[in-house]
Design an enzyme around this catalytic site. Structure first.
Site, short mmCIF file in Angstrom:
data_model
loop_
_atom_site.label_atom_id
_atom_site.label_comp_id
_atom_site.label_asym_id
_atom_site.label_seq_id
_atom_site.Cartn_x
_atom_site.Cartn_y
_atom_site.Cartn_z
N ASP A 21 0.85 -1.19 0.00
CA ASP A 21 0.00 0.00 0.00
C ASP A 21 0.89 1.24 0.00
OD1 ASP A 21 -2.00 1.83 0.31
OD2 ASP A 21 -2.34 1.42 2.44
N ASN A 23 -0.69 4.56 -0.01
CA ASN A 23 -1.40 5.77 0.45
C ASN A 23 -2.17 5.58 1.75
OD1 ASN A 23 -3.39 4.12 -0.46
ND2 ASN A 23 -4.25 5.55 -1.96
N ASP A 25 -4.51 3.52 2.70
CA ASP A 25 -5.93 3.13 2.75
C ASP A 25 -6.10 1.64 3.08
OD1 ASP A 25 -5.18 1.91 0.41
OD2 ASP A 25 -6.69 2.86 -0.85
N ASP A 29 -1.56 -1.15 -3.93
CA ASP A 29 -1.86 -0.37 -5.13
C ASP A 29 -0.69 -0.37 -6.11
OD1 ASP A 29 -0.08 1.45 -3.90
OD2 ASP A 29 -1.74 2.38 -2.81
N ASP A 98 -4.02 -10.38 -15.77
CA ASP A 98 -5.04 -11.41 -15.65
C ASP A 98 -6.15 -11.06 -16.63
OD1 ASP A 98 -6.47 -13.59 -14.27
OD2 ASP A 98 -5.14 -13.07 -12.60
N ASP A 193 -7.93 -16.58 -17.01
CA ASP A 193 -8.74 -17.15 -15.93
C ASP A 193 -9.70 -18.21 -16.47
OD1 ASP A 193 -9.44 -16.70 -13.03
OD2 ASP A 193 -11.42 -16.35 -13.89
N GLU A 247 -5.40 -20.74 -17.13
CA GLU A 247 -5.80 -21.42 -15.90
C GLU A 247 -6.84 -22.44 -16.34
OE1 GLU A 247 -7.77 -20.89 -11.50
OE2 GLU A 247 -8.65 -19.99 -13.27
N HIS A 319 -3.07 -17.31 -5.50
CA HIS A 319 -4.01 -16.59 -4.61
C HIS A 319 -5.23 -17.45 -4.25
CE1 HIS A 319 -5.51 -16.29 -8.61
NE2 HIS A 319 -6.69 -15.90 -8.15
N ASP A 320 -5.36 -18.63 -4.84
CA ASP A 320 -6.49 -19.51 -4.53
C ASP A 320 -6.09 -20.67 -3.63
OD1 ASP A 320 -8.23 -18.08 -6.19
OD2 ASP A 320 -7.79 -19.34 -7.93
O1 TEU Z 1 -10.22 -19.63 -10.20
C1 TEU Z 1 -10.94 -20.67 -10.75
C2 TEU Z 1 -11.22 -21.74 -9.85
O2 TEU Z 1 -11.45 -22.84 -10.27
C3 TEU Z 1 -11.24 -21.39 -8.41
O3 TEU Z 1 -12.42 -20.73 -8.15
C4 TEU Z 1 -11.18 -22.58 -7.62
O4 TEU Z 1 -12.25 -23.41 -7.88
C5 TEU Z 1 -11.23 -22.18 -6.20
O5 TEU Z 1 -10.41 -21.09 -5.99
C6 TEU Z 1 -10.78 -23.30 -5.37
O6 TEU Z 1 -10.77 -22.88 -4.07
C7 TEU Z 1 -10.16 -18.43 -10.88
C8 TEU Z 1 -9.47 -17.40 -10.03
O7 TEU Z 1 -8.13 -17.78 -9.83
C9 TEU Z 1 -10.23 -17.21 -8.76
O8 TEU Z 1 -9.58 -16.33 -7.89
C10 TEU Z 1 -11.59 -16.68 -9.13
O9 TEU Z 1 -12.39 -16.61 -7.98
C11 TEU Z 1 -12.29 -17.55 -10.16
O10 TEU Z 1 -11.44 -17.94 -11.23
C12 TEU Z 1 -13.43 -16.81 -10.78
O11 TEU Z 1 -12.96 -15.82 -11.62
#
Ligand code: TEU
Length: 543
Positions: A21, A23, A25, A29, A98, A193, A247, A319-320
């Site tokens: 970050d 600023n 908030d 960013d 993305d 995605d 993905e 991130h998932d």
């Molecule tokens: O993820 C696709 C996806 O299959 C995930 O939702 C997965 O099923 C889940 O994270 C498992 O815990 C992509 C992105 O990486 C995710 O962040 C998004 O939420 C999703 O697509 C929808 O755009």
């Protein structure tokens, strides 16, 4: 084999909300990212992938886009983005965005016009009077009612993420326009995605009854997709020096090869998910005990399956996914196991992807209270599993702590100060209290840190083409604690040994490294050549 910068490069994934970050908030960013370019250079990565930075109501943290040609205000402006692109390029780093085009936000003007039945946009989405039986990735029905249009619309993710109708040529042209727009601004590629679900079977037939993702046989890798991706390659991608990584959810090797075939190049590489099931059944929400063999088997399958025909991505986190050191490593051997995991994955064939914080061994958030989690999937799954299986709150919280996507979304841990140097304000998601010991500053003072080890790996990949291009062969396939493999390239050889155990391990036949030079190891010294210490990793090389 085709040699290119994106095969030789190392990608660093930034989750912009949680990176830096600037600023106060509480939200990361673009100027924050800009300020950290020296860090990225020091690490040695050559490509940065930004999770979505477009305007979005943030129902799913930016994966619900309401304008594809601008920047979310919280993140900055289009000027900031242009600045970032230029500054990264100056630093010799490429940048990938993305691309989320299976769905838009329901607040995107296209959807609003479609709901009004505006003739130009009426067919941009899937509208039906009767729903089919498909279920959503986030749990529950994949259909929602729209008052204005008096019809249901399809949403494979949240209600606020209506699926685009790719049958419609106008939709496909819009997508081409978006790609051109960013490529012309200097972007070097896209992470696409859930790209392998964009094509749906005509008529949207009911799916076979199943517990998870009912209806998936009607959209996973549907044959129509090859036409769509071929068109995108032809009309746009082929005109730029860029790459795409798909993905591709629930993908298998044969389908991956369908996308990666060199003569079509529908995608340049794919993310497969098989090894993410090493500690769960099919989805993270059904956890089981981690077994190394469930990591080794799928990774080897993908190495062998794509060799000479495609190109792998090498990743343990994004991130998932929860943090890899929390899933596959050890608390007691935090440093050793984090380094061992990096050795295991990044000496394979493919392009490495490092998720922010992985390079310092960041761990799962592990928050005890449900209210501390913000992720939509976490809250939906909590509700659904409690209702469906009558799981207790305590049981569900144990699962949340293992499975929630927020485990990997906590702010980047730069230093030991109150908010880990991430923000001077109140962070949008709590900082992990362990930042007092796990942080970048601390790593930078220690020549033996996890960070320093990542730097070494990245430098080695640049110096030794065998690491990038060599063939892969597993050794001691069925060993349950030792992950060992050999790489070969133009007469050279590399042997990688990884001990997945808190105990020592004695090497027996089948992993010969006599006469080879020790290129890298996560232990300072070896008492006995044939004994691996807990979570020890070694890489041997021969010219
Ligand atoms: O993820 C696709 C996806 O299959 C995930 O939702 C997965 O099923 C889940 O994270 C498992 O815990 C992509 C992105 O990486 C995710 O962040 C998004 O939420 C999703 O697509 C929808 O755009």
């Amino acid at each position: 084999m085709r040699k290119t910068w994106y095969r030789e490069g190392v990608v660093y994934q930034i989750y912009p909300r949680s990176f830096q970050d600037s600023n106060g908030d509480g939200m990361g960013d673009l100027p924050g990212i800009l300020a950290r370019i020296p860090y990225l250079k020091e690490l040695g990565v050559s490509i940065v992938w930004l999770s979505p930075v477009y305007p979005s109501p943030n129902d799913d943290n930016g994966y619900d886009i309401s304008d594809y040609r601008d920047i979310l205000k919280d993140f900055g402006t289009l000027e900031d983005m242009k600045n970032l692109i230029a500054s990264l390029h100056e630093a010799g780093i490429k940048i990938v965005m993305d691309l989320v085009v299976n769905h838009t936000s329901d607040e995107h003007p296209w959807f609003q016009a479609s709901a009004r039945n505006d003739p130009k946009y009426a067919d941009y989405y899937y509208w039906r009077e009767k729903k089919n039986n498909w279920t959503s990735f986030f749990g529950g029905e994949a259909w929602a009612w729209n008052e204005e249009r008096q019809a249901y619309y399809l949403h494979l993710f949240s209600k606020k993420q209506p699926d685009l109708n790719w049958n419609n040529p106008a939709v496909r042209e819009e997508v081409q326009g978006i790609l051109r727009y960013w490529l012309d601004l200097g972007i070097d590629g896209f992470r696409c995605d859930v790209i392998n679900i964009i094509a749906k079977a005509d008529g949207l037939p009911d799916g076979r009854p199943t517990l998870i993702l009912q209806g998936r046989e009607h959209y996973l890798n549907h044959p129509k997709i090859h036409g769509y991706l071929g068109e995108l390659r032809e009309a746009v991608l082929s005109k730029y020096d860029c790459f795409t990584v798909g993905e591709t959810v629930l993908i298998d090797v044969p389908h991956a090869l369908g996308y990666l075939a060199e003569d079509r190049r529908e995608l340049d590489m794919v993310f497969q998910f098989d090894h993410m099931n090493a500690d769960c059944f099919f989805v993270k929400w059904l956890p089981r005990k981690f077994r190394m063999i469930r990591l080794k088997r799928p990774l080897s399958k993908w190495q062998n399956g794509l060799q000479g025909k495609g190109w792998n991505t090498l990743y343990l986190e994004n991130h998932d996914q929860p943090r890899s050191v929390s899933r596959f490593g050890s608390d007691a051997y935090h440093k050793e196991s984090a380094k061992m995991l990096a050795t295991m994955i990044y000496f394979q064939q493919g392009t490495p992807f490092i998720y922010q914080g992985q390079e310092i061994g960041m761990k799962n958030a592990g928050f005890d209270n449900l209210e501390d989690y913000q992720d939509i999937e976490t809250h939906n799954m909590y509700k659904m599993l409690r209702k469906m299986f009558h799981f207790s709150h305590q049981k569900m919280m144990r699962t949340v702590k293992l499975a929630s996507r927020d485990n990997a979304r906590t702010p980047m841990q730069w230093d030991e100060t109150q908010n880990a140097g991430f923000t001077t304000g109140k962070p949008w998601l709590k900082v992990n209290p362990n930042h007092q010991s796990i942080n970048v500053a601390e790593n930078q003072t220690d020549p033996d840190s996890i960070l320093a080890y990542y730097q070494k790996i990245i430098a080695l990949r640049k110096a030794y083409p065998i690491i990038v291009y060599g063939d892969y062969q597993d050794l001691q396939k069925s060993h349950r604690k030792l992950y060992a493999y050999r790489r070969t390239y133009e007469g050279q050889e590399l042997v990688v040994l990884c001990n997945f155990s808190e105990k020592g391990l004695t090497l027996r036949g089948g992993t010969d490294f006599k006469g080879m030079e020790l290129l890298l190891s996560n232990y300072p010294a070896h008492e006995c050549l044939y004994d691996l210490q807990p979570y020890e990793a070694r890489v041997y090389y021969k010219k």
